[in-house]
Design a protein around this motif. Structure first.
Motif, PDB file in Angstrom:
ATOM      1  N   GLN A  50     -24.383  67.328   1.611  1.00 25.68           N
ATOM      2  CA  GLN A  50     -25.486  68.253   1.389  1.00 25.68           C
ATOM      3  C   GLN A  50     -26.653  67.656   2.177  1.00 25.68           C
ATOM      4  OE1 GLN A  50     -25.258  71.073  -0.113  1.00 25.68           O
ATOM      5  NE2 GLN A  50     -27.381  71.730  -0.268  1.00 25.68           N
ATOM      6  N   ASN A  51     -27.034  68.344   3.266  1.00 24.59           N
ATOM      7  CA  ASN A  51     -27.934  67.762   4.249  1.00 24.59           C
ATOM      8  C   ASN A  51     -27.315  66.447   4.740  1.00 24.59           C
ATOM      9  OD1 ASN A  51     -29.962  69.856   4.166  1.00 24.59           O
ATOM     10  ND2 ASN A  51     -30.356  69.137   2.066  1.00 24.59           N
ATOM     11  N   ASN A  52     -27.975  65.335   4.649  1.00 21.96           N
ATOM     12  CA  ASN A  52     -27.346  64.112   5.139  1.00 21.96           C
ATOM     13  C   ASN A  52     -26.849  63.212   4.018  1.00 21.96           C
ATOM     14  OD1 ASN A  52     -29.833  63.375   4.270  1.00 21.96           O
ATOM     15  ND2 ASN A  52     -30.352  62.128   6.033  1.00 21.96           N
ATOM     16  N   GLY A  53     -26.803  63.740   2.791  1.00 16.61           N
ATOM     17  CA  GLY A  53     -26.299  62.975   1.660  1.00 16.61           C
ATOM     18  C   GLY A  53     -24.890  63.379   1.284  1.00 16.61           C
ATOM     19  N   VAL A  54     -24.124  62.418   0.788  1.00 14.21           N
ATOM     20  CA  VAL A  54     -22.742  62.673   0.376  1.00 14.21           C
ATOM     21  C   VAL A  54     -22.714  63.233  -1.047  1.00 14.21           C
ATOM     22  CG1 VAL A  54     -20.487  61.650  -0.090  1.00 14.21           C
ATOM     23  CG2 VAL A  54     -21.835  60.868   1.871  1.00 14.21           C
ATOM     24  N   LYS A  71     -29.106  62.871  10.402  1.00 15.82           N
ATOM     25  CA  LYS A  71     -30.137  63.901  10.554  1.00 15.82           C
ATOM     26  C   LYS A  71     -29.744  65.228   9.908  1.00 15.82           C
ATOM     27  CE  LYS A  71     -31.774  61.853  14.867  1.00 15.82           C
ATOM     28  NZ  LYS A  71     -32.065  62.057  16.288  1.00 15.82           N
ATOM     29  N   GLY A  72     -28.684  65.222   9.113  1.00 18.82           N
ATOM     30  CA  GLY A  72     -28.322  66.422   8.376  1.00 18.82           C
ATOM     31  C   GLY A  72     -27.838  67.579   9.219  1.00 18.82           C
ATOM     32  N   VAL A  73     -27.392  67.308  10.424  1.00 16.15           N
ATOM     33  CA  VAL A  73     -26.898  68.392  11.282  1.00 16.15           C
ATOM     34  C   VAL A  73     -25.432  68.146  11.591  1.00 16.15           C
ATOM     35  CG1 VAL A  73     -27.267  69.699  13.404  1.00 16.15           C
ATOM     36  CG2 VAL A  73     -29.219  68.740  12.187  1.00 16.15           C
ATOM     37  N   ASP A  74     -25.128  67.596  12.777  1.00 16.79           N
ATOM     38  CA  ASP A  74     -23.719  67.429  13.117  1.00 16.79           C
ATOM     39  C   ASP A  74     -23.146  66.192  12.430  1.00 16.79           C
ATOM     40  OD1 ASP A  74     -24.136  66.151  16.530  1.00 16.79           O
ATOM     41  OD2 ASP A  74     -25.203  65.754  14.653  1.00 16.79           O
ATOM     42  N   SER A  75     -21.830  66.124  12.474  1.00 16.42           N
ATOM     43  CA  SER A  75     -21.128  65.096  11.710  1.00 16.42           C
ATOM     44  C   SER A  75     -19.956  64.550  12.509  1.00 16.42           C
ATOM     45  CB  SER A  75     -20.611  65.685  10.393  1.00 16.42           C
ATOM     46  OG  SER A  75     -19.833  64.753   9.671  1.00 16.42           O
ATOM     47  N   THR A  76     -19.608  63.302  12.235  1.00 10.77           N
ATOM     48  CA  THR A  76     -18.397  62.708  12.802  1.00 10.77           C
ATOM     49  C   THR A  76     -17.512  62.172  11.686  1.00 10.77           C
ATOM     50  OG1 THR A  76     -19.515  60.593  13.102  1.00 10.77           O
ATOM     51  CG2 THR A  76     -19.463  62.077  14.987  1.00 10.77           C
TER      52      THR A  76
END
Lengths: 116, 111
Positions: A50-54, A71-76
């Motif tokens: 949720q945003n940049n939190g798990v 930054k709460g956008v893309d993810s790896t």
């Protein structure tokens, strides 16, 4: 509206190697999911942001899998080292939260990982 | 615990006939129920959802689903099947900020 973008589409690696997958969700979607889909099965949630939190990573094999969403956008999503049983399609999805309720999820095309 | 069951691994229907793909759920409180479809080599696509209101919900590609609270079911239906409807269908429940999927039902529409 652009959809959820994932790369690569396909990846073949040897066991014990490492691999990383990338996901760019739909703009404005606060929630991001990574699912593992083994052939013949339904998607299994690995991690939810949720945003940049798990929010939930209870089914993520943390000894080998890791994920981040800076930054709460893309993810790896990373696997290190890979095992044969990690062969699967890795799906990224995103969704909105509207008035406290989660809407339908929008999925990327997935990354098909084959570990040999 | 929240769960979704799809009792059929595969459903075969002749083109032009009505189709039903079954789903039952176990959720505490009010369920938010969804159907997704997965075509070969594609990600999942949203078909329809039930949040509240009318028990019969209509979605994409002529599909509809009926929410039945007493039977805890949310079966997917279409009056007349097309060959292009052949795909993998997933029922899902959204609850407590999570999405829980059934194992999927493969739908074969026979020409």
């Amino acid at each position: 509206e652009a959809g959820v973008a994932q790369s690569p589409r396909y990846k073949i690696i040897e066991k014990r190697q490492s691999v990383a997958f990338w996901c760019n969700p739909i703009s404005g979607h606060a929630t991001l999911y990574w699912y593992q889909q083994i052939l013949g099965q339904g998607p299994k949630l690995l991690i939810q942001f949720q945003n940049n939190g798990v929010v939930d990573d209870s089914q993520l094999p943390k000894d080998r899998f890791s994920a981040e969403r800076l930054k709460g956008v893309d993810s790896t999503l990373k696997i290190q080292p890979a095992k044969l049983e990690d062969s699967a399609v890795y799906l990224c999805a995103s969704s909105l939260v509207v008035r406290g309720m989660f809407t339908e999820a929008f999925f990327g095309q997935g990354t098909r990982l084959t570990v040999v | 615990a929240q769960s979704v069951a799809q009792p059929e691994d595969q459903v075969n229907v002749a083109e032009g006939n009505p189709l039903t793909v079954k789903c039952t759920y176990s959720v505490s409180g009010n369920p938010y129920l969804f159907w997704y479809v997965q075509y070969p080599n594609r990600g999942l696509q949203f078909l329809l959802k039930y949040i509240t209101g009318d028990n019969l919900v209509k979605g994409s590609y002529g599909f509809e689903a009926e929410f039945n609270k007493s039977q805890t079911s949310f079966h997917l239906k279409k009056p007349s099947a097309l060959v292009s409807d052949s795909a993998l269908y997933f029922c899902a429940v959204h609850r407590d900020d999570k999405i829980i999927f059934g194992k999927g039902t493969r739908l074969h529409i026979l020409p």
